[in-house]
Design an enzyme around this catalytic site. Structure first.
Site, short mmCIF file in Angstrom:
data_model
loop_
_atom_site.label_atom_id
_atom_site.label_comp_id
_atom_site.label_asym_id
_atom_site.label_seq_id
_atom_site.Cartn_x
_atom_site.Cartn_y
_atom_site.Cartn_z
N ARG A 93 6.20 4.23 5.31
CA ARG A 93 6.04 4.10 6.76
C ARG A 93 5.92 2.76 7.35
O ARG A 93 6.32 1.73 6.61
CB ARG A 93 4.46 4.62 6.91
CG ARG A 93 3.38 3.99 6.47
CD ARG A 93 2.02 4.86 6.58
NE ARG A 93 0.88 4.03 6.19
CZ ARG A 93 -0.15 4.89 5.56
NH1 ARG A 93 -0.21 5.90 5.21
NH2 ARG A 93 -1.38 4.09 5.10
N ASP A 94 5.47 2.70 8.54
CA ASP A 94 5.31 1.41 9.19
C ASP A 94 4.15 0.65 8.94
O ASP A 94 3.27 0.07 9.75
CB ASP A 94 5.36 1.49 10.99
CG ASP A 94 4.26 2.51 11.36
OD1 ASP A 94 3.59 2.93 10.56
OD2 ASP A 94 4.19 2.52 12.53
N GLU A 95 4.14 0.18 7.65
CA GLU A 95 2.95 -0.76 7.10
C GLU A 95 3.24 -1.44 5.91
O GLU A 95 3.88 -2.81 5.99
CB GLU A 95 1.70 0.32 6.71
CG GLU A 95 0.55 -0.40 6.52
CD GLU A 95 -0.64 0.54 6.51
OE1 GLU A 95 -1.62 0.10 6.09
OE2 GLU A 95 -0.35 1.83 6.82
N HIS B 175 1.37 5.93 -3.07
CA HIS B 175 0.28 5.23 -2.44
C HIS B 175 -0.76 4.94 -3.76
O HIS B 175 -1.40 5.85 -4.35
CB HIS B 175 -0.94 5.85 -1.63
CG HIS B 175 -1.35 4.77 -0.76
ND1 HIS B 175 -0.90 4.44 0.69
CD2 HIS B 175 -2.57 4.14 -0.63
CE1 HIS B 175 -1.59 3.68 1.26
NE2 HIS B 175 -2.54 3.56 0.63
N TRP C 164 -12.20 -5.52 -0.47
CA TRP C 164 -10.79 -5.85 -0.17
C TRP C 164 -10.84 -7.64 -0.39
O TRP C 164 -9.93 -8.02 -1.27
CB TRP C 164 -10.51 -5.49 1.19
CG TRP C 164 -9.88 -4.32 1.34
CD1 TRP C 164 -8.80 -3.95 1.98
CD2 TRP C 164 -10.62 -3.03 1.38
NE1 TRP C 164 -8.59 -2.69 1.74
CE2 TRP C 164 -9.48 -1.91 1.31
CE3 TRP C 164 -11.98 -2.53 0.64
CZ2 TRP C 164 -9.91 -0.65 1.23
CZ3 TRP C 164 -12.26 -1.16 0.57
CH2 TRP C 164 -11.22 -0.29 1.19
N GLU D 139 -2.04 9.28 -1.10
CA GLU D 139 -2.92 8.49 -0.51
C GLU D 139 -4.17 9.15 -0.27
O GLU D 139 -5.42 8.76 -0.44
CB GLU D 139 -2.48 7.87 0.84
CG GLU D 139 -3.54 7.19 1.56
CD GLU D 139 -2.78 6.72 3.04
OE1 GLU D 139 -3.46 5.52 3.47
OE2 GLU D 139 -1.80 7.02 3.34
N ASP E 200 0.84 -1.12 0.15
CA ASP E 200 0.10 0.17 -0.06
C ASP E 200 0.82 1.19 0.05
O ASP E 200 0.54 2.23 -0.34
CB ASP E 200 -0.76 -0.03 1.04
CG ASP E 200 -0.05 -0.11 2.58
OD1 ASP E 200 1.08 -0.71 2.73
OD2 ASP E 200 -0.63 0.66 3.62
N ASP F 15 -6.70 -2.44 -2.42
CA ASP F 15 -5.48 -1.60 -3.26
C ASP F 15 -5.32 -2.39 -4.54
O ASP F 15 -5.37 -1.98 -5.55
CB ASP F 15 -4.22 -1.08 -2.60
CG ASP F 15 -4.51 -0.21 -1.39
OD1 ASP F 15 -5.35 -0.91 -0.34
OD2 ASP F 15 -3.85 0.71 -1.05
#
Length: 901
Positions: free
Chosen positions: A471-473, A773, A541, A752, A467, A480
């Site tokens: 960052r922390d993802e 994103h 999703w 995003e 995604d 997506d």
């Protein structure tokens, strides 16, 4: 007329000369080049041999096969053997009576076709000597002797964690982040390396560097570690074949030794710390004294879940030099790469021993011109290098990647006098997919949007479709992926990429059929505490289970993958059926809805479109896809069952969500988009909803309010229902919210949030504000198919039958061109308008046909390649209709010129 036929390119399982396949019936495809228009393949012949120069006695010869099939032809010869190279070639005949020469000789090479061929053992450093929880990267080494007259040598290797392999002090291969990220407990890739030229007679040394990676490193914003296991481990098997026919094998076992080295920490989110003073010079070469190295133990991991490399490997695909260095108002020295990229920085430095250089990576500057780290959340994205002080040193991180445009530099020698830009290089990293698409038009900002879409895809296709990369993802969010996949498959060859990812989706799908939010499912044990829903799924999703394999089938004709994923697709639809009281509505459970839509309530991420309306609409979409898949796979009973189910869903959707005045109950843009896109309404109801959608956009001064669900389809729904001019004005809108707003704010990737950076330069939020994103980049699909007009006829997959239908809107766009390299070859759709004269140029690959719409044209006014339009070679049919002229053509290049009527 002479006809020259050539096999232009030949591939096996999407790849040219793939090394290390464990597919027991690989498929062959080729692209044909022909000088004559309208070429259709009449027949083909494939030969497979064990010797490159010996096709006189092939192990498989199809003979002449009367067929126009030129993609995904399955090998049907004798059972393949492991670790064997198979050479193949192709020739064809066309319907004109022409015959090609044999193609170039290509090959595929098998890996280990059975798990019992793994004789090596999983090894890990002895925990009595090295703490398994150490942050330092482990080093493993093994000395071996090799005889003379080597014919070939292969290494098969993988790890629990990330590994880098070396032989005699040199890196093996150029792949990064191996073995990639899969559903590790059920599927783990291994890689095959040809090391024939790296082995030497006598003493050799194998080296493995081993890091935590996705396997046991820090993942998700929840800061979870050891999701798949708490120990790194390596598995390697070397096979050496000599010219006399003998073989030797060397594998990981307890004779290997272990230690630590200069990499003190390497994490995907947090970066890497490297102390060159701790380098063990020569550790992976002969003559090194490893007396004080530690032992290893066998680690109890299985081998029956190992699969040969499926995905395109991640590599450095481009190098970028910084465009400038400057000092911010707060006093930081910052590099500007000129592009928001994903990868790593390579630095060169000469400095005294112990000099510490720190790089911290970020995407944007704040309104004051200072580097902004807030949107990274808990991810440090920090690289630290300590010099050994022995002259010029060069370093780039090994087991991490960053998402960044700007780099804060600390500690570089004499940086107060300016940074030497030539000593800093950005190395772009992503899955090394082949570029297959191009788009351009007369509007330079739209061209920049296309560049941003491509850069967003590159940065987020790092082994899985993430995604965001900063960052922390950095997780494989299913929503997506499914909304972007058609755009993705236009721009890049995504067959291996999504094949691998969909197999992980199938592996991580729950027994009840629900599909996790992210694949691989790193949130498995934590999702109920986040959303309080034990099914941990959502409409739009989980629908990746149906949308993605179907889109791959449409784009590539991959019927095998469709068949392989069929039970997963079916399980998803059957899971929805048993939710709630009514099998025709999905009106229960948690859903993201139209995520991040602008019509959401204040401080909410959830759009105003009723979530259960979204859920039922997607339920219909997945059921339709499943029904059509059943038809393709000739599953008649399922086709009939899901046809009835689809009819029931559509009827109930209309009853629940369409009013007596033929309007959707919720007057949001997305609520009007979904019934149009998913064919849930028809006749007067369809006309009214299309009118309402257009009205909502126009009354909002040609601005959108859609989120993740509505945005990909907004312009398509308008163009398909008679409002293309409105769609074009949306595309060209430059004020917030719009696609071009971010470009005016300096974006080089897709954001995003529509207002990630606000008009006054402030930020939307630190909580969720990625500037890379790709989801909203799904507008690319509309640009390629509706602006440039390059599309396919869905009844014939893989662009076997092409649809060329450029659409002209308000006149602001006066030129557009799209190119797509399909499984059959290059397709081009290009148009321009000048003084009311329209020029449409089309390129159709051999062995395909195209249906071309020439808007606002009359047959008598059209010239094709300078001649009056009529039935001729390559032009099979033409007809006049109210909106223009329809022409059916075969392969070749065409140029239509006419005055608009």
């Amino acid at each position: 007329m002479t006809n020259t036929l050539r096999i232009k390119e030949i591939k096996c399982e999407y790849k040219k000369n793939p090394l290390g396949l464990d597919i027991k019936k690989p498929r062959v495809s080729w692209v044909i080049e022909a000088d004559r228009r309208g070429m259709i393949q009449q027949a083909y012949q494939i030969q497979v041999s064990l010797a490159k120069g010996n096709f006189g006695d092939p192990i498989w010869d199809t003979g002449r096969v009367e067929s126009d099939q030129s993609i995904h032809i399955e090998y049907k010869g004798p059972e393949l053997k492991s670790r064997t190279r198979y050479y193949y070639r192709v020739k064809i005949w066309d319907h004109f009576g022409g015959e090609s020469d044999w193609s170039e000789i290509a090959w595929w090479e098998t890996a280990l076709l059975n798990s019992n061929e793994w004789e090596a053992k999983w090894i890990t450093p002895n925990p009595d000597d090295l703490d398994p929880l150490l942050e330092q990267v482990f080093l493993l080494r093994k000395e071996l002797d090799v005889k003379v007259n080597i014919e070939s040598a292969r290494i098969y290797a993988t790890s629990a964690g990330l590994y880098e392999l070396s032989l005699n002090g040199e890196r093996v291969g150029d792949e990064l982040l191996t073995p990639g990220w899969t559903s590790y407990n059920t599927r783990l890739q291994y890689q095959t390396y040809d090391v024939t030229n790296q082995l030497v007679e006598g003493s050799n040394v194998l080296g493995i560097a081993l890091a935590d990676g996705w396997y046991k490193g820090n993942l998700t914003w929840l800061e979870k570690r050891h999701i798949y296991g708490d120990r790194r481990a390596a598995l390697l098997q070397l096979h050496v074949r000599y010219e006399d026919g003998t073989e030797e094998r060397v594998g990981t076992d307890t004779t290997w030794k272990s230690s630590t080295g200069p990499i003190l920490m390497s994490e995907l989110y947090d970066g890497e710390r490297y102390d060159a003073r701790l380098e063990k010079t020569g550790w992976n070469g002969s003559g090194y004294d490893d007396t004080y190295w530690n032992g290893v133990i066998v680690h109890n991991l299985p081998v029956n879940h190992l699969v040969a490399q499926e995905n395109w490997p991640a590599r450095v695909t481009e190098k970028i030099h910084p465009v400038s260095a400057f000092v911010t108002p707060s006093g930081d020295t910052v590099l500007d790469m000129g592009q928001n990229m994903v990868g790593r920085m390579r630095i060169t430095v000469t400095a005294p021993k112990g000099t510490k250089i720190v790089l911290k990576h970020a995407e944007v500057l704040d309104k004051d011109g200072n580097i902004y780290f807030g949107n990274l959340r808990k991810a440090d994205q920090l690289v630290e290098y300590t010099t050994k002080g022995e002259g010029k040193e060069t370093y780039a991180p090994y087991f991490t990647f960053q998402g960044f445009r700007y780099v804060k530099v600390e500690g570089y020698p004499n940086q107060e006098n300016g940074l030497p830009l030539e000593n800093f290089i950005g190395e772009v990293i992503h899955s090394d997919m082949e570029l297959t698409g191009e788009f351009e038009c007369s509007n330079e900002m739209v061209n920049k949007l296309q560049q941003n879409i491509v850069w967003g895809q590159r940065g987020n296709f790092v082994d899985v479709p993430t995604d965001c990369p900063q960052r922390d993802e950095r997780l494989g969010w299913t929503g997506d992926a499914q909304i972007f996949i058609r755009t993705a498959l236009f721009n890049y060859q995504g067959g291996p990429f999504f094949t691998k990812w969909l197999r992980d989706l199938k592996a991580d799908q729950r027994s009840n059929g629900s599909v996790p939010f992210v694949i691989p499912n790193a949130l498995k044990d934590y999702i109920s505490t986040l959303w309080g829903d034990e099914t941990y799924t959502s409409s739009a999703w989980g629908d990746a289970a149906t949308v993605c394999p179907w889109t791959l089938y449409l784009s590539y004709g991959d019927k095998r993958l469709l068949s392989e994923q069929y039970e997963s697709m079916k399980s998803w639809v059957d899971f929805i059926r048993v939710q709630g009281k009514d099998e025709f509505l999905w009106d229960t459970g948690f859903h993201f809805g139209d995520w991040l839509a602008l019509d959401a309530e204040e401080d909410s991420y959830f759009g105003a479109t009723p979530e259960h309306m979204v859920a039922t609409a997607y339920y219909a979409l997945s059921t339709r896809i499943l029904r059509d898949t059943a038809s393709v796979l000739e599953k008649q009973e399922d086709f009939e069952f899901y046809s009835k189910l689809l009819n029931g869903i559509i009827a109930n959707f209309n009853e629940a969500y369409i009013t007596e005045t033929n309007q959707v109950i919720a007057q949001t843009q997305t609520a009007n988009i979904l019934p149009l896109m998913f064919d849930l309404v028809e006749g007067d109801v369809r006309k009214q909803i299309a009118y309402d959608l257009n009205d909502l956009v126009v009354k909002n001064d040609y601005h959108l309010t859609t989120g993740f669900v509505g945005t990909p389809y907004l312009c398509i729904a308008l163009s398909e229902n008679g409002y293309h001019s409105t769609a074009e004005k949306l595309l060209l809108q430059e004020t917030y919210p719009s696609w071009l707003y971010s470009i005016k704010k300096g974006a080089t990737t897709i954001w995003e949030h529509w207002d990630g950076i606000k008009e006054d330069g402030s930020f939307w939020s630190d909580d969720m504000n990625s500037f890379n994103h790709y989801a909203y980049g799904a507008i690319g699909d509309w640009m390629y198919r509706y602006v440039a007009g390059l599309d396919l006829v869905e009844t014939e997959s893989a662009y076997k039958q092409i649809r060329i239908h450029p659409r002209f809107g308000s006149g602001e766009i006066t030129f557009a061109r799209a190119m797509h390299h399909s499984m059959y070859g290059k397709i081009v759709s290009s148009w321009s308008i000048n003084n009311n004269e329209m020029t449409i140029e089309v390129e159709v690959p051999a062995n395909t046909t195209a249906n071309i719409t020439l808007p606002n044209a009359r047959i008598g006014d059209i010239k094709e390649s300078g001649k009056e339009l009529g039935i001729s070679e390559g032009l099979f049919e033409l007809s006049q209709f109210d909106g223009g002229v329809e022409v059916t053509v075969g392969s070749g290049s065409y140029r239509f010129v006419y005055k608009e009527s």
